[in-house]
Design a protein around this motif. Structure first.
Motif, PDB file in Angstrom:
ATOM      1  N   LYS A   1      59.480 131.689  29.232  1.00  0.00           N
ATOM      2  CA  LYS A   1      59.611 132.318  30.545  1.00  0.00           C
ATOM      3  C   LYS A   1      59.407 133.836  30.507  1.00  0.00           C
ATOM      4  O   LYS A   1      58.894 134.421  31.463  1.00  0.00           O
ATOM      5  CB  LYS A   1      60.996 132.013  31.133  1.00  0.00           C
ATOM      6  CG  LYS A   1      61.236 130.544  31.449  1.00  0.00           C
ATOM      7  CD  LYS A   1      60.360 130.065  32.587  1.00  0.00           C
ATOM      8  CE  LYS A   1      60.645 128.638  32.976  1.00  0.00           C
ATOM      9  NZ  LYS A   1      59.780 128.166  34.090  1.00  0.00           N
ATOM     10  N   VAL A   2      59.823 134.476  29.408  1.00  0.00           N
ATOM     11  CA  VAL A   2      59.821 135.942  29.335  1.00  0.00           C
ATOM     12  C   VAL A   2      58.670 136.484  28.490  1.00  0.00           C
ATOM     13  O   VAL A   2      58.221 137.614  28.680  1.00  0.00           O
ATOM     14  CB  VAL A   2      61.184 136.456  28.796  1.00  0.00           C
ATOM     15  CG1 VAL A   2      61.228 137.971  28.759  1.00  0.00           C
ATOM     16  CG2 VAL A   2      62.318 135.917  29.663  1.00  0.00           C
TER      17      VAL A   2
ATOM     18  N   PRO B   1      64.815 136.113  22.620  1.00  0.00           N
ATOM     19  CA  PRO B   1      65.988 136.876  23.072  1.00  0.00           C
ATOM     20  C   PRO B   1      66.234 138.130  22.237  1.00  0.00           C
ATOM     21  O   PRO B   1      66.563 139.192  22.788  1.00  0.00           O
ATOM     22  CB  PRO B   1      67.137 135.868  22.921  1.00  0.00           C
ATOM     23  CG  PRO B   1      66.492 134.539  23.080  1.00  0.00           C
ATOM     24  CD  PRO B   1      65.148 134.674  22.438  1.00  0.00           C
TER      25      PRO B   1
ATOM     26  N   PHE C   1      63.456 130.743  26.663  1.00  0.00           N
ATOM     27  CA  PHE C   1      63.447 132.174  26.967  1.00  0.00           C
ATOM     28  C   PHE C   1      62.067 132.770  26.656  1.00  0.00           C
ATOM     29  O   PHE C   1      61.511 133.516  27.470  1.00  0.00           O
ATOM     30  CB  PHE C   1      64.519 132.898  26.152  1.00  0.00           C
ATOM     31  CG  PHE C   1      64.769 134.306  26.605  1.00  0.00           C
ATOM     32  CD1 PHE C   1      65.758 134.575  27.553  1.00  0.00           C
ATOM     33  CD2 PHE C   1      64.029 135.366  26.105  1.00  0.00           C
ATOM     34  CE1 PHE C   1      65.984 135.881  27.989  1.00  0.00           C
ATOM     35  CE2 PHE C   1      64.251 136.665  26.524  1.00  0.00           C
ATOM     36  CZ  PHE C   1      65.239 136.926  27.474  1.00  0.00           C
ATOM     37  N   LYS C   2      61.504 132.403  25.511  1.00  0.00           N
ATOM     38  CA  LYS C   2      60.181 132.931  25.146  1.00  0.00           C
ATOM     39  C   LYS C   2      59.109 132.409  26.086  1.00  0.00           C
ATOM     40  O   LYS C   2      58.174 133.144  26.453  1.00  0.00           O
ATOM     41  CB  LYS C   2      59.841 132.557  23.707  1.00  0.00           C
ATOM     42  CG  LYS C   2      58.524 133.197  23.231  1.00  0.00           C
ATOM     43  CD  LYS C   2      58.312 133.029  21.744  1.00  0.00           C
ATOM     44  CE  LYS C   2      57.047 133.767  21.293  1.00  0.00           C
ATOM     45  NZ  LYS C   2      56.821 133.642  19.841  1.00  0.00           N
TER      46      LYS C   2
ATOM     47  N   GLN D   1      65.755 127.220  36.186  1.00  0.00           N
ATOM     48  CA  GLN D   1      65.447 127.927  34.939  1.00  0.00           C
ATOM     49  C   GLN D   1      65.316 129.432  35.148  1.00  0.00           C
ATOM     50  O   GLN D   1      65.708 130.218  34.276  1.00  0.00           O
ATOM     51  CB  GLN D   1      64.170 127.348  34.323  1.00  0.00           C
ATOM     52  CG  GLN D   1      64.349 125.939  33.777  1.00  0.00           C
ATOM     53  CD  GLN D   1      63.087 125.364  33.175  1.00  0.00           C
ATOM     54  OE1 GLN D   1      61.979 125.853  33.434  1.00  0.00           O
ATOM     55  NE2 GLN D   1      63.230 124.319  32.384  1.00  0.00           N
ATOM     56  N   THR D   2      64.791 129.847  36.307  1.00  0.00           N
ATOM     57  CA  THR D   2      64.706 131.278  36.617  1.00  0.00           C
ATOM     58  C   THR D   2      66.108 131.878  36.707  1.00  0.00           C
ATOM     59  O   THR D   2      66.368 132.972  36.174  1.00  0.00           O
ATOM     60  CB  THR D   2      63.961 131.490  37.954  1.00  0.00           C
ATOM     61  OG1 THR D   2      62.626 131.016  37.823  1.00  0.00           O
ATOM     62  CG2 THR D   2      63.932 132.971  38.320  1.00  0.00           C
TER      63      THR D   2
ATOM     64  N   ILE E   1      67.532 132.188  33.208  1.00  0.00           N
ATOM     65  CA  ILE E   1      67.001 133.340  32.463  1.00  0.00           C
ATOM     66  C   ILE E   1      67.644 134.639  32.950  1.00  0.00           C
ATOM     67  O   ILE E   1      67.935 135.548  32.152  1.00  0.00           O
ATOM     68  CB  ILE E   1      65.464 133.408  32.588  1.00  0.00           C
ATOM     69  CG1 ILE E   1      64.817 132.186  31.928  1.00  0.00           C
ATOM     70  CG2 ILE E   1      64.924 134.686  31.960  1.00  0.00           C
ATOM     71  CD1 ILE E   1      65.160 132.004  30.452  1.00  0.00           C
ATOM     72  N   GLU E   2      67.888 134.745  34.272  1.00  0.00           N
ATOM     73  CA  GLU E   2      68.571 135.931  34.801  1.00  0.00           C
ATOM     74  C   GLU E   2      69.958 136.069  34.189  1.00  0.00           C
ATOM     75  O   GLU E   2      70.379 137.172  33.801  1.00  0.00           O
ATOM     76  CB  GLU E   2      68.684 135.828  36.331  1.00  0.00           C
ATOM     77  CG  GLU E   2      67.372 135.993  37.070  1.00  0.00           C
ATOM     78  CD  GLU E   2      67.532 135.779  38.565  1.00  0.00           C
ATOM     79  OE1 GLU E   2      68.684 135.596  39.017  1.00  0.00           O
ATOM     80  OE2 GLU E   2      66.514 135.791  39.281  1.00  0.00           O
TER      81      GLU E   2
ATOM     82  N   ALA F   1      70.888 134.813  31.367  1.00  0.00           N
ATOM     83  CA  ALA F   1      70.708 135.084  29.934  1.00  0.00           C
ATOM     84  C   ALA F   1      70.444 136.565  29.681  1.00  0.00           C
ATOM     85  O   ALA F   1      71.010 137.161  28.747  1.00  0.00           O
ATOM     86  CB  ALA F   1      69.554 134.240  29.389  1.00  0.00           C
ATOM     87  N   LYS F   2      69.619 137.172  30.510  1.00  0.00           N
ATOM     88  CA  LYS F   2      69.289 138.590  30.340  1.00  0.00           C
ATOM     89  C   LYS F   2      70.538 139.464  30.459  1.00  0.00           C
ATOM     90  O   LYS F   2      70.714 140.424  29.696  1.00  0.00           O
ATOM     91  CB  LYS F   2      68.246 139.018  31.370  1.00  0.00           C
ATOM     92  CG  LYS F   2      66.842 138.490  31.090  1.00  0.00           C
ATOM     93  CD  LYS F   2      65.864 138.928  32.169  1.00  0.00           C
ATOM     94  CE  LYS F   2      64.452 138.463  31.872  1.00  0.00           C
ATOM     95  NZ  LYS F   2      63.492 138.848  32.943  1.00  0.00           N
TER      96      LYS F   2
END
Length: 306
Positions: free
Chosen positions: A294-295, A299, A291-292, A254-255, A258-259, A261-262
């Motif tokens: 984790k971040v 988005p 995303f929410k 998942q990390t 997210i990378e 995705a960013k």
């Protein structure tokens, strides 16, 4: 030696009781639910396949040159432990050669631990789902401790049954399994060079997964998929990643997700639903939720902030 889960076929012997296993080995049954078998006292045999309805732990006396761990020789030559859980098939492929076994076995029926705390915790001992080539390789001191645990269990089996028997036998099984947990932790540490290589390959596997477009075709990468690609069992792979990184394999995936995705969010005017689809999400809301989580923001909020 090999082991796998599969449908029972005609050439597979079905072993569902301790007595059945003891009869196969040619030894006496002293307790209906548990047995310690000394392989040095049983006859020779050739190849076989067995479907096991029992928990089994085999202490194999194997020298370093006999078997290899992937492309690496075994680190220890003073004994190997292989774990079998109910519902698994295991066997020996001797290529027609006669085998004289050496070692010991702990075999117990699931009913042995029924109603105990160990029954609730047995799934925590994930090495029962490791592949045979992920066996536990023992040092001399560790092997002595394992044999001492087997001796304690065997002594209890030899005594007349009383109200304390089950508690003491199960306690010694749990003590044995906890030692195995400790020794596996040691093995993960002493094989750091192998583990580091697996981490590098895992990272490369995830990068290739997203850049090749597999995520759009197959969907989100799973722990099982990654383990299979790295030729590891899911439980061994998950435990290895946890020991090496402090995070679960799923967290690691998942990390990386997210990378990726960013990077895509920074592409001007790229719709969020398109990003979600490229990453392997069926629904945009699932992507936005992860995303929410984790971040700490959605988005769109992340895009506007940057």
């Amino acid at each position: 030696m090999y082991r796998n889960k599969q449908n029972i076929m005609e050439d597979v012997r079905k072993i569902e009781t301790v007595r059945q296993y003891n009869d196969e080995m040619g030894v006496d049954t002293k307790h209906p639910l548990i047995s310690i078998v000394n392989f040095d006292e049983i006859p020779t045999y050739m190849q076989f396949r067995r479907y096991m309805g029992l928990y089994c732990v085999f202490l194999k006396n194997i020298k370093c040159g006999d078997i290899r761990y992937g492309c690496q020789p075994y680190d220890y030559e003073d004994g190997t432990l292989v774990f079998i859980a109910p519902g698994q098939v295991y066997g020996i492929d001797s290529s027609g050669k006669i085998i004289k076994p050496s070692g010991r076995a702990l075999v117990f029926h699931p009913d042995m631990i029924m109603g105990t705390q160990l029954r609730k915790r047995i799934k925590d001992y994930t090495f029962f789902s490791y592949d045979v080539n992920e066996a536990l390789h023992l040092s001399k001191k560790e092997r002595a401790i394992i044999n001492d645990c087997f001796d304690k269990i065997e002594n209890e089996i030899d005594l007349n049954l009383d109200k304390h028997s089950k508690t003491l036998i199960v306690s010694n099984i749990e003590l044995f399994l906890n030692y195995c947990m400790r020794f596996y932790d040691r093995q993960f540490i002493t094989r750091t060079h192998i583990n580091t290589d697996i981490l590098v390959r895992f990272e490369r596997l995830l990068s290739d997964y997203f850049t090749s477009g597999k995520s759009q075709v197959i969907g989100l990468p799973t722990v099982t998929y990654c383990a299979e690609q790295l030729n590891l069992s899911p439980n061994y792979f998950g435990d290895l990643i946890k020991k090496e990184t402090g995070n679960t394999a799923l967290d690691y995936i998942q990390t990386k997700l997210i990378e990726e995705a960013k990077e895509k969010i920074f592409i001007p005017n790229k719709p969020i639903n398109e990003i979600a689809d490229e990453l392997g999400f069926k629904y945009q809301q699932h992507f936005s939720r992860l995303f929410k989580q984790k971040v700490g923001m959605t988005p769109n909020e992340f895009r506007n902030l940057n």
